[in-house]
Design a protein around this motif. Sequence first.
Motif, PDB file in Angstrom:
ATOM      1  N   UNK A  10       0.574   0.956   4.437  1.00 52.64           N
ATOM      2  CA  UNK A  10       1.449   1.893   4.780  1.00 52.64           C
ATOM      3  C   UNK A  10       2.497   1.410   5.870  1.00 52.64           C
ATOM      4  N   UNK A  11       3.633   2.141   5.701  1.00 50.80           N
ATOM      5  CA  UNK A  11       4.613   1.765   7.092  1.00 50.80           C
ATOM      6  C   UNK A  11       4.323   2.673   8.040  1.00 50.80           C
ATOM      7  N   UNK A  12       4.818   2.283   9.202  1.00 47.17           N
ATOM      8  CA  UNK A  12       4.796   3.478  10.382  1.00 47.17           C
ATOM      9  C   UNK A  12       5.426   4.660  10.062  1.00 47.17           C
ATOM     10  N   UNK A  13       4.625   5.572  10.473  1.00 42.83           N
ATOM     11  CA  UNK A  13       5.110   6.846  10.287  1.00 42.83           C
ATOM     12  C   UNK A  13       5.224   7.565   9.041  1.00 42.83           C
ATOM     13  N   UNK A  14       4.266   6.856   7.852  1.00 46.15           N
ATOM     14  CA  UNK A  14       4.294   7.229   6.671  1.00 46.15           C
ATOM     15  C   UNK A  14       3.681   8.629   6.351  1.00 46.15           C
ATOM     16  N   UNK A  15       2.642   8.825   7.448  1.00 47.27           N
ATOM     17  CA  UNK A  15       1.999  10.246   7.400  1.00 47.27           C
ATOM     18  C   UNK A  15       1.336  10.392   8.829  1.00 47.27           C
ATOM     19  N   UNK A  16       0.955  11.644   8.972  1.00 51.56           N
ATOM     20  CA  UNK A  16       0.394  11.976  10.375  1.00 51.56           C
ATOM     21  C   UNK A  16      -1.012  11.026  10.512  1.00 51.56           C
ATOM     22  N   UNK A  17      -0.905  10.461  11.822  1.00 51.69           N
ATOM     23  CA  UNK A  17      -2.202   9.551  12.103  1.00 51.69           C
ATOM     24  C   UNK A  17      -2.008   7.948  11.878  1.00 51.69           C
ATOM     25  N   UNK A  18      -0.563   7.711  11.120  1.00 49.73           N
ATOM     26  CA  UNK A  18      -0.490   6.497  10.619  1.00 49.73           C
ATOM     27  C   UNK A  18      -0.576   5.652  11.746  1.00 49.73           C
ATOM     28  N   UNK A  19      -1.282   4.378  11.634  1.00 52.96           N
ATOM     29  CA  UNK A  19      -1.084   3.398  12.814  1.00 52.96           C
ATOM     30  C   UNK A  19       0.210   2.911  13.028  1.00 52.96           C
ATOM     31  N   UNK A  20       0.445   2.841  14.458  1.00 54.11           N
ATOM     32  CA  UNK A  20       1.646   2.355  14.922  1.00 54.11           C
ATOM     33  C   UNK A  20       1.890   0.914  14.303  1.00 54.11           C
ATOM     34  N   UNK A  21       3.260   0.538  13.633  1.00 53.38           N
ATOM     35  CA  UNK A  21       3.602  -0.536  13.244  1.00 53.38           C
ATOM     36  C   UNK A  21       2.874  -0.812  11.664  1.00 53.38           C
ATOM     37  N   UNK A  22       2.299   0.485  11.320  1.00 53.09           N
ATOM     38  CA  UNK A  22       1.999   0.389   9.787  1.00 53.09           C
ATOM     39  C   UNK A  22       0.362  -0.507   9.643  1.00 53.09           C
ATOM     40  N   UNK A  23       0.311  -0.514   8.645  1.00 50.30           N
ATOM     41  CA  UNK A  23      -0.884  -1.496   8.146  1.00 50.30           C
ATOM     42  C   UNK A  23      -0.662  -2.138   6.762  1.00 50.30           C
ATOM     43  N   UNK A  24      -1.440  -3.329   6.924  1.00 51.79           N
ATOM     44  CA  UNK A  24      -1.291  -4.566   5.880  1.00 51.79           C
ATOM     45  C   UNK A  24      -2.532  -3.992   4.712  1.00 51.79           C
ATOM     46  N   UNK A  25      -1.971  -3.977   3.468  1.00 52.95           N
ATOM     47  CA  UNK A  25      -2.751  -3.427   2.409  1.00 52.95           C
ATOM     48  C   UNK A  25      -3.998  -4.718   2.021  1.00 52.95           C
ATOM     49  N   UNK A  26      -4.857  -4.226   1.358  1.00 53.71           N
ATOM     50  CA  UNK A  26      -5.910  -5.375   0.957  1.00 53.71           C
ATOM     51  C   UNK A  26      -5.314  -6.230  -0.211  1.00 53.71           C
ATOM     52  N   UNK A  27      -4.287  -5.744  -0.700  1.00 54.68           N
ATOM     53  CA  UNK A  27      -3.834  -6.514  -2.072  1.00 54.68           C
ATOM     54  C   UNK A  27      -2.825  -7.683  -1.490  1.00 54.68           C
ATOM     55  N   UNK A  28      -2.235  -7.270  -0.265  1.00 55.94           N
ATOM     56  CA  UNK A  28      -1.493  -8.140   0.402  1.00 55.94           C
ATOM     57  C   UNK A  28      -2.290  -9.445   1.378  1.00 55.94           C
ATOM     58  N   UNK A  29      -3.429  -8.569   1.805  1.00 57.06           N
ATOM     59  CA  UNK A  29      -4.527  -9.613   2.510  1.00 57.06           C
ATOM     60  C   UNK A  29      -5.174 -10.677   1.436  1.00 57.06           C
TER      61      UNK A  29
END
Length: 534
Positions: A283-302
Motif C-alpha cells: 500500500x501507499x502512504x496514507x492509503x488508509x488509517x494507520x498506514x505505515x509512513x512511506x507505505x509498504x512493499x507487498x509480498x508479490x514485490x518481495x
Amino acid sequence: MTTERSSRIRIKARDRIGMALDILKIIFEFGINLKAVEVEPGLMWIKMDQDSRVDQNLLMDRLLIEEDVEEVQLIDFLPQEQREKHIEAVLDATREGIISIDNKGIITTFNSGAEKTLKIKSQEVIGKHIADILSPDLPMLKTIKTGESYDNIEIVLNLDNAKCHYLTSGRPILDERGCPISAVATVLDMENVMELVYSFTRPSMITFDEIVGKSEKMKKIKDFARFIAKGYSTILIRGESGTGKELFARSIHMASLRKDKPFVPVNCAALPETLLESELFGYDEGAFTGAKKGGRQGLFKFADKGTIFLDEIGELSPNLQAKLLRVLQEGKIRKIGSDEEIAVDVRVIAASNRNLEELMKTGRFRNDLYYRLNVIPLYIPPLRERREDIPVLVEHFIEKFAQRMNKTIPGIHEKAAEKLLNYNWPGNVRELSNVLERALNLCEQVIQPEHLFLGEEGEMYFSIKGHEETQINNNLKEIVQAAEKKAIIEALDKHKSIRRAAKCLQVSHVTLLNKIKLYGLKTKEHISPINPSK
C-alpha cells in the motif's frame, strides 16, 4: 586539442612569518601560473602549469637556495587531491548510490552506484539542478531547506530512459550555525533491497531428497515435480491437510532456476481479507488509517524473480481472486491507494485441500482463476493410500525427535508399529509426526502401543485419564481445558441437543458452539444446534 598539464612540488622549510610569501614570489619571478596551494606549518604544496618554457630543475634549485628552505621534491598529488581520490574510490566501491547537492539543489556528487540505479551518467548531471534531472518532489530538496533527515523512503520515477524504483535516505550538511549548506542521499535499487532483506530472512529450504517416502506413488510424484520445477508455469498442488504440500512447493523452488531468489509462503486462510490484500500487494502512504509512513512493499514485490506459495487458495475472497487473476494474466500488481502498476516476475505455486471444482459450481471460486492456476496440477496422495511409507516415516520421526530431546530410543515395538499401520491417518503425515513426538515424550526406551494415542478417543484418554500420571508436566490451563472438553462431550451425548446441553452446563448455546469449534468436536447428525424444542 591540447591537454592541460600540471606539475606539483612539496617544499619543506622552517616555520616562520613570511615564508610562504617568499616562496610564492619566486614562482611569480618565473612567470608560472599557479593552480593550487596548500600550506601547513613547515610544509607547502604547490600545483602549477607545466610550462615548457620553464626549466623545472632551475626552479627547484632556485627554491633550495632560498633562506630557510630545507627540501624541494616533485610529487604526484597535493594532499587535498589525495583525499578526493580516496573519497572517490570509496564512493565507487560502495553498492549504494550516493548523490550530494549544494544549498541551491545543484548536483555535486553522483557516484557509480547512482549511475546504475538511475541509469544516468554522472557527466550528464554534475552541475545541474536535481529537480531538472530527477524530480522536484525529491525529499533531499526538502532537506536543504529544513535541515531534516529522512530514512528509507521508497521512490518510483518515470524517467525518459527508464523506470527507476529505489529506496533512499538523506542527511543535511550543516554550517557552524546549524544551517543546511548541502545534502547527501543514498539510493539503493529496490531489487537489491529485496535481496538484502531475503538474505537475512531466508527460511530453511528443503530438496526432494529430504521428502521421506519410498512408495511407488511418491517416487513418481517426486520425479514429476522435479521435471516441472525447471519451468515457469503456475502449479496447483492438491491434497488433504497434512500431506506435505508446502514441502513440495519449497522443493520445487529449490530445484528451479529461481532457487537463489525469494520463496514466499502465504497462508490465505490465516488473515482477514483487508490485511491479506495489503500484505500481498502492498500500500501507499496514507492509503488508509494507520498506514505505515512511506507505505509498504507487498509480498508479490518481495517475491520478484522468485516464487510465491499461496496455500489454502480456496479461501480467497472474490475481490482478491480478481486481483490475483490480474497478476497471473499481466504480471503486474497495484498497491492499495495507488494508480500505478508495478511489473513483477513471480512464479505462483498454489495449494488447496478443498474441492475447487465444487466451489466453482457454487460460484465461490472463479472459473478463469482456476484454469490460470491449474496449468500444472500436482496431487499428493493421503498417507492411507501409501501405507508402505509409514515405516520409513516412523523411523525418520523417531530419529528426528530423539535427537531433539537428547534421548536414545532403540525403536518401536512390533505391536505399536502394527497399530500405526492399521490406523486411517485423517491428519496424514502431520498427524503421524505429532503422534510420534508425543510418544517420545512418554517413553524411555522402545515405543510401546500404550504410548500411541490415535484419533479423538485417544486424545480424550490422554487429556483426561492420562493426566493423573503426567499432571506434573501439565499446567493449570491444560487441565481445565481437558476437563471442559470432557464435560461438553458428556453433556452432548446425554441431551442430544446443543441448547439443552448448554442449559445443563449453564452457558449460552453460542458459547457452547464456540467451545465445540475450539476443541474440534464433531456434533452427531441427530443433534440440532438451532432447534430449541429438542
